[in-house]
Design an enzyme around this catalytic site. Sequence first.
Site, PDB file in Angstrom:
ATOM      1  N   ARG A 121       0.852  -1.194   0.000  1.00  0.00           N
ATOM      2  CA  ARG A 121       0.000   0.000   0.000  1.00  0.00           C
ATOM      3  C   ARG A 121       0.879   1.230   0.000  1.00  0.00           C
ATOM      4  O   ARG A 121       1.709   1.389   0.892  1.00  0.00           O
ATOM      5  CB  ARG A 121      -0.906  -0.008   1.235  1.00  0.00           C
ATOM      6  CG  ARG A 121      -1.843  -1.205   1.209  1.00  0.00           C
ATOM      7  CD  ARG A 121      -2.834  -1.192   2.332  1.00  0.00           C
ATOM      8  NE  ARG A 121      -3.686  -2.380   2.200  1.00  0.00           N
ATOM      9  CZ  ARG A 121      -4.941  -2.471   2.591  1.00  0.00           C
ATOM     10  NH1 ARG A 121      -5.516  -1.445   3.174  1.00  0.00           N
ATOM     11  NH2 ARG A 121      -5.627  -3.573   2.421  1.00  0.00           N
ATOM     12  N   GLU A 155       0.573   4.081   0.995  1.00  0.00           N
ATOM     13  CA  GLU A 155       0.073   5.100   1.918  1.00  0.00           C
ATOM     14  C   GLU A 155       1.234   6.002   2.322  1.00  0.00           C
ATOM     15  O   GLU A 155       2.262   5.523   2.785  1.00  0.00           O
ATOM     16  CB  GLU A 155      -0.558   4.413   3.144  1.00  0.00           C
ATOM     17  CG  GLU A 155      -1.829   3.690   2.769  1.00  0.00           C
ATOM     18  CD  GLU A 155      -2.329   2.694   3.820  1.00  0.00           C
ATOM     19  OE1 GLU A 155      -3.557   2.549   3.923  1.00  0.00           O
ATOM     20  OE2 GLU A 155      -1.510   2.074   4.501  1.00  0.00           O
ATOM     21  N   ARG A 186       0.893   2.193  13.090  1.00  0.00           N
ATOM     22  CA  ARG A 186       0.160   0.969  12.770  1.00  0.00           C
ATOM     23  C   ARG A 186      -0.003   0.706  11.275  1.00  0.00           C
ATOM     24  O   ARG A 186      -0.804  -0.114  10.873  1.00  0.00           O
ATOM     25  CB  ARG A 186      -1.202   0.997  13.455  1.00  0.00           C
ATOM     26  CG  ARG A 186      -2.074   2.118  12.987  1.00  0.00           C
ATOM     27  CD  ARG A 186      -3.219   2.354  13.957  1.00  0.00           C
ATOM     28  NE  ARG A 186      -4.069   3.388  13.441  1.00  0.00           N
ATOM     29  CZ  ARG A 186      -5.285   3.181  12.961  1.00  0.00           C
ATOM     30  NH1 ARG A 186      -5.813   1.998  12.968  1.00  0.00           N
ATOM     31  NH2 ARG A 186      -5.983   4.177  12.495  1.00  0.00           N
ATOM     32  N   HIS A 187       0.748   1.443  10.458  1.00  0.00           N
ATOM     33  CA  HIS A 187       0.715   1.187   9.014  1.00  0.00           C
ATOM     34  C   HIS A 187       2.100   0.843   8.490  1.00  0.00           C
ATOM     35  O   HIS A 187       3.080   1.487   8.856  1.00  0.00           O
ATOM     36  CB  HIS A 187       0.204   2.418   8.254  1.00  0.00           C
ATOM     37  CG  HIS A 187      -1.254   2.670   8.439  1.00  0.00           C
ATOM     38  ND1 HIS A 187      -1.728   3.530   9.391  1.00  0.00           N
ATOM     39  CD2 HIS A 187      -2.341   2.155   7.816  1.00  0.00           C
ATOM     40  CE1 HIS A 187      -3.063   3.542   9.339  1.00  0.00           C
ATOM     41  NE2 HIS A 187      -3.457   2.715   8.401  1.00  0.00           N
ATOM     42  N   GLU A 213      -8.232  -1.388  14.551  1.00  0.00           N
ATOM     43  CA  GLU A 213      -8.821  -2.344  13.605  1.00  0.00           C
ATOM     44  C   GLU A 213      -7.811  -3.435  13.280  1.00  0.00           C
ATOM     45  O   GLU A 213      -6.688  -3.138  12.903  1.00  0.00           O
ATOM     46  CB  GLU A 213      -9.220  -1.608  12.322  1.00  0.00           C
ATOM     47  CG  GLU A 213      -9.759  -2.550  11.261  1.00  0.00           C
ATOM     48  CD  GLU A 213      -9.852  -1.905   9.876  1.00  0.00           C
ATOM     49  OE1 GLU A 213     -10.259  -0.739   9.780  1.00  0.00           O
ATOM     50  OE2 GLU A 213      -9.513  -2.604   8.902  1.00  0.00           O
ATOM     51  N   SER A 221     -11.106  -6.463   8.486  1.00  0.00           N
ATOM     52  CA  SER A 221     -12.323  -5.969   7.844  1.00  0.00           C
ATOM     53  C   SER A 221     -12.880  -7.085   6.993  1.00  0.00           C
ATOM     54  O   SER A 221     -12.123  -7.816   6.359  1.00  0.00           O
ATOM     55  CB  SER A 221     -12.025  -4.799   6.904  1.00  0.00           C
ATOM     56  OG  SER A 221     -11.867  -3.612   7.623  1.00  0.00           O
ATOM     57  N   ARG A 259      -0.725  -6.246  12.557  1.00  0.00           N
ATOM     58  CA  ARG A 259      -1.669  -5.600  13.498  1.00  0.00           C
ATOM     59  C   ARG A 259      -1.996  -6.559  14.641  1.00  0.00           C
ATOM     60  O   ARG A 259      -2.063  -6.168  15.806  1.00  0.00           O
ATOM     61  CB  ARG A 259      -2.973  -5.245  12.798  1.00  0.00           C
ATOM     62  CG  ARG A 259      -2.901  -4.085  11.868  1.00  0.00           C
ATOM     63  CD  ARG A 259      -3.156  -2.762  12.582  1.00  0.00           C
ATOM     64  NE  ARG A 259      -2.962  -1.701  11.613  1.00  0.00           N
ATOM     65  CZ  ARG A 259      -3.936  -1.163  10.907  1.00  0.00           C
ATOM     66  NH1 ARG A 259      -5.186  -1.550  11.091  1.00  0.00           N
ATOM     67  NH2 ARG A 259      -3.681  -0.227  10.031  1.00  0.00           N
TER      68      ARG A 259
HETATM   69  P1  ATP Z   1      -6.920   1.151   8.453  1.00  0.00           P
HETATM   70  O1  ATP Z   1      -8.225   1.869   8.310  1.00  0.00           O
HETATM   71  O2  ATP Z   1      -6.609   0.730   9.849  1.00  0.00           O
HETATM   72  O3  ATP Z   1      -5.788   1.829   7.772  1.00  0.00           O
HETATM   73  P2  ATP Z   1      -7.946  -0.419   6.288  1.00  0.00           P
HETATM   74  O4  ATP Z   1      -9.388  -0.408   6.610  1.00  0.00           O
HETATM   75  O5  ATP Z   1      -7.417   0.474   5.245  1.00  0.00           O
HETATM   76  O6  ATP Z   1      -7.099  -0.229   7.639  1.00  0.00           O
HETATM   77  P3  ATP Z   1      -8.298  -2.994   5.090  1.00  0.00           P
HETATM   78  O7  ATP Z   1      -8.232  -2.610   3.664  1.00  0.00           O
HETATM   79  O8  ATP Z   1      -9.626  -3.215   5.714  1.00  0.00           O
HETATM   80  O9  ATP Z   1      -7.492  -1.913   5.945  1.00  0.00           O
HETATM   81  O10 ATP Z   1      -7.304  -4.237   5.291  1.00  0.00           O
HETATM   82  C1  ATP Z   1      -7.592  -5.372   6.097  1.00  0.00           C
HETATM   83  C2  ATP Z   1      -6.645  -5.467   7.267  1.00  0.00           C
HETATM   84  O11 ATP Z   1      -5.278  -5.401   6.843  1.00  0.00           O
HETATM   85  C3  ATP Z   1      -6.771  -4.340   8.273  1.00  0.00           C
HETATM   86  O12 ATP Z   1      -7.831  -4.583   9.168  1.00  0.00           O
HETATM   87  C4  ATP Z   1      -5.430  -4.380   8.955  1.00  0.00           C
HETATM   88  O13 ATP Z   1      -5.367  -5.433   9.902  1.00  0.00           O
HETATM   89  C5  ATP Z   1      -4.483  -4.737   7.822  1.00  0.00           C
HETATM   90  N1  ATP Z   1      -3.873  -3.546   7.219  1.00  0.00           N
HETATM   91  C6  ATP Z   1      -4.420  -2.712   6.330  1.00  0.00           C
HETATM   92  N2  ATP Z   1      -3.582  -1.747   5.949  1.00  0.00           N
HETATM   93  C7  ATP Z   1      -2.428  -1.985   6.613  1.00  0.00           C
HETATM   94  C8  ATP Z   1      -1.146  -1.346   6.632  1.00  0.00           C
HETATM   95  N3  ATP Z   1      -0.885  -0.277   5.888  1.00  0.00           N
HETATM   96  N4  ATP Z   1      -0.181  -1.879   7.428  1.00  0.00           N
HETATM   97  C9  ATP Z   1      -0.426  -2.966   8.172  1.00  0.00           C
HETATM   98  N5  ATP Z   1      -1.604  -3.615   8.189  1.00  0.00           N
HETATM   99  C10 ATP Z   1      -2.599  -3.144   7.420  1.00  0.00           C
HETATM  100 MG    MG Z   2     -10.648  -1.961   7.002  1.00  0.00          MG
END
Ligand code: ATP
Ligand code: MG
Length: 433
Positions: A213, A215, A221-222, A356, A359, A407
């Site tokens: 990602r 981001e 936490r990312h 979180e 999802s 996470r």
């Molecule tokens: P958040 O809102 O916390 O950034 P998200 O809703 O974008 O997460 P999802 O697309 O729902 O994330 O991804 C499913 C799961 O993958 C998340 O619940 C989380 O456990 C994990 N996850 C998502 N993005 C990341 C990241 N950048 N780094 C580490 N773990 C991640």
């Molecule tokens: Mg999510």
Amino acid sequence: MLRSRYSKDITASDFNTQVTVAGWMEETRNLGSIAFVILRDRKGTLQLTLLKKKIPELFDQLTGLPRESVVSVVGLCKPNDKVRNGYEVLPESVTVLSVAETPLPLGIVDKVEADFDTRLDNRVLDLRKPEQQALFTIRDAVLDEADGFLRSEHFLEVHTPKIIASSSEGGTEMFTLQYFDRPAFLAQSPQLYKQSLMATGLDRVFEIAWYFRAEEHNTRRHLNESTAVDIEMAFIDSEEDVMSILERLVQAMWKRAGECTKELDVLKKTVTVPSVPFLRLRYDDVVRDLQARKSPIVWGQDLSTEDERLLGDLMKEKGVDFYFLTRYPLKVKPFYTMPEGKEYSRGFDLECKGIEISSGSQRIHDVVLLQDRMRACGLDPKDFSAYLAAFRYGMPPHGGFGFGIERFLMELLDLPNIRETILFPRDRTRLTP
Ligand code: ATP
Ligand code: MG
């Protein structure tokens, strides 16, 4: 082999016999006529005791080596109550396998903890520490548990492409790359492929893999490269069937971590196994509670980091660590989420202590509705034709989740930073080591 016994595998039956031990020289104490070397291997440490007058060349050779050099030592194993393991090894011959450079960029057994960046810059040395070895042993154990649990629930392990042509969620947070003469992306989730597999008859699949990602933000936490357990399952009644798998998976992994008693001792952590079912909180109720606590959230918005934390605190007061958020508004969930009436969805999040960790949702399996939802989310169905094809010739109702491994570990072990839980973290500024 250059080793006949690990430090912790030596027992009374080895006393007064010759053993071959090998590892890193953690510490040397040279008192002139006698010297002690602490040798570290995967399972722990042991003491080599050297007498100068016995074999002077060997004494000089070993005591002259810098810390963290690698040696294999043949010696007599002697019981000794004064030594921590209850024995010591008296070297008879040594093979020097690798001489460490000095000074070390990072101490392995230093009292003072180096700062986090120095640790990550020298991650290989950092990973030699007992705490790091314990953490990654627990990571291995919980993933083994996830694998076993999902197989026992009749899930089949699959591996979907990580180089993909279109964005899974229609978002922009993807890394692009040049795929010969066209652009491509690194997968941010296996979403479109695991759903497609539901049209093959494989019914229940799981994947444990890497996702990327782009981001830009730097948070605790990312990560920009992370790993996840993903599942997808067909012929479900509702998202409840998916949540049931998720909560039992989390419980099984938590329990397995609790069985890693040696590693938890090293990390000075305790693990309390949560009971299932986890609490289900409706989005509407959560928003009302948050507003009552002065959160600026309005109905229809996703929870902010601060909202999640506040909710975590509210739950903590009630002694609850794990809770699902259910019946999210349709507009905050991705296009493939099954609607529930006009405004709501069958999407859920699993939260642990205000963060979180997963999802999921029931997905749309009707191709007309799916295209409508794509358009409503500002996406062009033409960009998803390969995905949509899977829905045209027989697609059962299905759902699934994505569950971040880092996470999970961060919450399991109450770690302040997600980077601790992955060997070589990738973040906004870090691409090496
Ligand atoms: P958040 O809102 O916390 O950034 P998200 O809703 O974008 O997460 P999802 O697309 O729902 O994330 O991804 C499913 C799961 O993958 C998340 O619940 C989380 O456990 C994990 N996850 C998502 N993005 C990341 C990241 N950048 N780094 C580490 N773990 C991640
Ligand atoms: Mg999510």
